[in-house]
Design an enzyme around this catalytic site. Structure first.
Site, PDB file in Angstrom:
ATOM      1  N   CYS A  35     -12.626 -22.226  35.872  1.00  0.00           N
ATOM      2  CA  CYS A  35     -13.103 -23.589  35.393  1.00  0.00           C
ATOM      3  C   CYS A  35     -13.607 -24.520  36.461  1.00  0.00           C
ATOM      4  O   CYS A  35     -13.267 -24.032  37.527  1.00  0.00           O
ATOM      5  CB  CYS A  35     -11.854 -24.098  34.637  1.00  0.00           C
ATOM      6  SG  CYS A  35     -10.641 -24.589  35.676  1.00  0.00           S
TER       7      CYS A  35
ATOM      8  N   CYS B 246      -7.832 -31.928  39.333  1.00  0.00           N
ATOM      9  CA  CYS B 246      -8.937 -31.872  38.731  1.00  0.00           C
ATOM     10  C   CYS B 246      -9.134 -33.102  37.930  1.00  0.00           C
ATOM     11  O   CYS B 246      -8.174 -33.647  37.563  1.00  0.00           O
ATOM     12  CB  CYS B 246      -8.472 -30.525  37.343  1.00  0.00           C
ATOM     13  SG  CYS B 246      -9.493 -30.763  36.094  1.00  0.00           S
TER      14      CYS B 246
ATOM     15  N   HIS C 270       5.854 -26.296  34.882  1.00  0.00           N
ATOM     16  CA  HIS C 270       4.500 -25.919  35.260  1.00  0.00           C
ATOM     17  C   HIS C 270       4.095 -26.885  36.046  1.00  0.00           C
ATOM     18  O   HIS C 270       4.328 -28.098  35.700  1.00  0.00           O
ATOM     19  CB  HIS C 270       3.616 -25.680  33.892  1.00  0.00           C
ATOM     20  CG  HIS C 270       2.258 -25.329  34.278  1.00  0.00           C
ATOM     21  ND1 HIS C 270       1.171 -26.449  34.735  1.00  0.00           N
ATOM     22  CD2 HIS C 270       1.564 -23.973  33.999  1.00  0.00           C
ATOM     23  CE1 HIS C 270       0.093 -25.526  34.825  1.00  0.00           C
ATOM     24  NE2 HIS C 270       0.226 -24.180  34.430  1.00  0.00           N
TER      25      HIS C 270
ATOM     26  N   GLU D  32       1.385 -28.680  36.628  1.00  0.00           N
ATOM     27  CA  GLU D  32       0.751 -29.549  35.835  1.00  0.00           C
ATOM     28  C   GLU D  32       1.664 -30.629  35.060  1.00  0.00           C
ATOM     29  O   GLU D  32       1.451 -31.794  35.063  1.00  0.00           O
ATOM     30  CB  GLU D  32      -0.689 -29.390  34.720  1.00  0.00           C
ATOM     31  CG  GLU D  32      -1.289 -30.331  34.183  1.00  0.00           C
ATOM     32  CD  GLU D  32      -2.080 -30.015  33.127  1.00  0.00           C
ATOM     33  OE1 GLU D  32      -2.304 -30.862  32.120  1.00  0.00           O
ATOM     34  OE2 GLU D  32      -2.880 -29.029  33.075  1.00  0.00           O
TER      35      GLU D  32
ATOM     36  N   CYS E 202      -8.042 -29.602  27.672  1.00  0.00           N
ATOM     37  CA  CYS E 202      -9.482 -29.531  28.304  1.00  0.00           C
ATOM     38  C   CYS E 202     -10.280 -28.590  27.372  1.00  0.00           C
ATOM     39  O   CYS E 202      -9.930 -27.508  27.062  1.00  0.00           O
ATOM     40  CB  CYS E 202      -9.270 -28.796  29.636  1.00  0.00           C
ATOM     41  SG  CYS E 202     -10.777 -28.562  30.297  1.00  0.00           S
TER      42      CYS E 202
ATOM     43  N   SER F 293      -0.340 -17.245  35.251  1.00  0.00           N
ATOM     44  CA  SER F 293      -1.258 -18.272  34.819  1.00  0.00           C
ATOM     45  C   SER F 293      -0.936 -18.385  33.561  1.00  0.00           C
ATOM     46  O   SER F 293      -0.978 -17.310  32.420  1.00  0.00           O
ATOM     47  CB  SER F 293      -2.769 -17.289  34.915  1.00  0.00           C
ATOM     48  OG  SER F 293      -3.691 -18.064  33.863  1.00  0.00           O
ATOM     49  N   SER F 294      -0.660 -19.682  33.084  1.00  0.00           N
ATOM     50  CA  SER F 294      -0.098 -20.119  31.846  1.00  0.00           C
ATOM     51  C   SER F 294      -1.432 -20.002  30.853  1.00  0.00           C
ATOM     52  O   SER F 294      -1.386 -19.367  29.805  1.00  0.00           O
ATOM     53  CB  SER F 294       0.229 -21.484  31.784  1.00  0.00           C
ATOM     54  OG  SER F 294       0.482 -22.196  30.628  1.00  0.00           O
ATOM     55  N   ASN F 295      -2.687 -20.275  31.273  1.00  0.00           N
ATOM     56  CA  ASN F 295      -3.646 -20.162  30.610  1.00  0.00           C
ATOM     57  C   ASN F 295      -4.275 -18.733  30.105  1.00  0.00           C
ATOM     58  O   ASN F 295      -4.794 -18.428  29.330  1.00  0.00           O
ATOM     59  CB  ASN F 295      -4.928 -21.089  31.367  1.00  0.00           C
ATOM     60  CG  ASN F 295      -6.245 -20.463  30.987  1.00  0.00           C
ATOM     61  OD1 ASN F 295      -6.952 -19.725  31.770  1.00  0.00           O
ATOM     62  ND2 ASN F 295      -6.666 -20.982  29.768  1.00  0.00           N
TER      63      ASN F 295
ATOM     64  N   SER G 210      -8.419 -18.962  35.761  1.00  0.00           N
ATOM     65  CA  SER G 210      -7.827 -18.696  37.167  1.00  0.00           C
ATOM     66  C   SER G 210      -8.490 -17.220  37.760  1.00  0.00           C
ATOM     67  O   SER G 210      -8.031 -16.867  38.883  1.00  0.00           O
ATOM     68  CB  SER G 210      -6.613 -18.817  37.356  1.00  0.00           C
ATOM     69  OG  SER G 210      -5.850 -17.802  36.255  1.00  0.00           O
TER      70      SER G 210
END
Length: 291
Positions: free
Chosen positions: A13, A98, A128, A130, A195, A223-225, A273
């Site tokens: 991203c 970000c 996490h 963030e 997002c 990676s959570s995403n 990521s």
């Protein structure tokens, strides 16, 4: 002949692109060591590539002991305490947080400082990177909820202001909003802070996964995403497999699966990521396997 396609919308991203670009620029234009507070991206292979260039990853414990150094803050953002430590220890901060995360931090900070008796609730993964930064805007008083069971921790008789980690599932967030709304007796405000670069990938990935017989989803284990997007692909195509690198692909197993499913097309996609070069390596590996 079997067709192989890399999803054009998969990969970093803009927040991750910005962080990596800043890191490479600093390494190339400076003689001093560049430290990064935490993994710059949740992908081991990209981490290794940047480490070879000279990026040194440190944790918060090591950061607290560091003095007179240069440290890059990754896209996930950091709590106010990190900036205070930097000021005390004469650390030069290269801030690659970000912009979407920074705007969310400000919203949460403003809500907290308004001090109107509201419970600040954050829908996200406890611990996490963030979420740690978001929680820090409330002096760590925010209620973190990961799923519908955690809603019990919210007092329905007190006002609620709900926010979300930027990479959470929009569908799950909307479900949380409904569940809190049903039990809430006091005023309830919610902010859709997900997002859209991440959220908009979901319908795209579903379509991509549906049109292929076999799908390889490429993502780092941290990676959570990646976990969220992989599950979305798996829902529409059960023949979706989570892999981390080309080494995950075995020639015999792949050809056996191709025969079993009558595969005519293979799709390769990934998390926000996941670097493009890694997906391209996997494409080459598949070509080698199927001859």
């Amino acid at each position: 002949m079997i067709s192989i396609e890399i999803n054009k919308d998969s990969g970093f991203c803009f927040g991750v692109v910005k962080a990596i670009s800043k890191a490479e620029e600093e390494i190339e234009n400076s003689d001093s060591t560049l430290y990064c507070l935490g993994d710059i991206v949740h992908n081991n292979h990209e981490q290794e590539r940047l480490q070879k260039k000279g990026l040194v990853t440190i944790n918060h414990e090591e950061f607290a002991k560091l003095k007179n150094a240069k440290v890059l803050l990754r896209a996930h953002g950091e709590p106010p305490s990190t900036y205070k430590t930097a000021q005390t220890n004469n650390i030069e901060i290269i801030d690659a947080s970000c912009p979407v995360v920074l705007r969310l931090q400000k919203k949460i900070k403003d809500a907290y400082e308004m001090y109107d008796g509201a419970q600040i609730v954050i829908f996200g993964k406890k611990g996490h990177a963030e979420v740690v930064g978001l929680e820090g805007q409330t002096e760590n008083t925010a209620i973190i909820i990961e799923n519908e069971n955690d809603i019990e921790r919210i007092d329905p008789n007190k006002k609620v202001k709900l926010f979300s980690q930027t990479t959470m599932s929009l569908e799950k967030f909307n479900n949380i909003v409904q569940l809190i709304g049903k039990r809430q007796k006091a005023p309830f405000e919610y902010n859709d802070t997900i997002c859209r670069q991440v959220a908009n990938r979901m319908p795209n990935l579903r379509s991509f996964a549906e049109k292929h017989d076999l799908v390889f989803f490429v993502s780092g284990e941290k990676s959570s995403n990646g976990k969220v997007l992989f599950e979305e692909c798996k829902k529409v195509n059960p023949n979706t497999f989570l892999i981390q690198s080309k080494e995950s692909i075995n020639t015999d197993e792949l050809n056996e699966k191709i025969q079993e499913l009558g595969v005519e097309s293979i799709g390769i996609c990934g998390a926000t990521s996941t670097p493009k070069w890694l997906m391209q390596e996997i494409e080459e590996r598949i070509k080698e396997c199927i001859g």
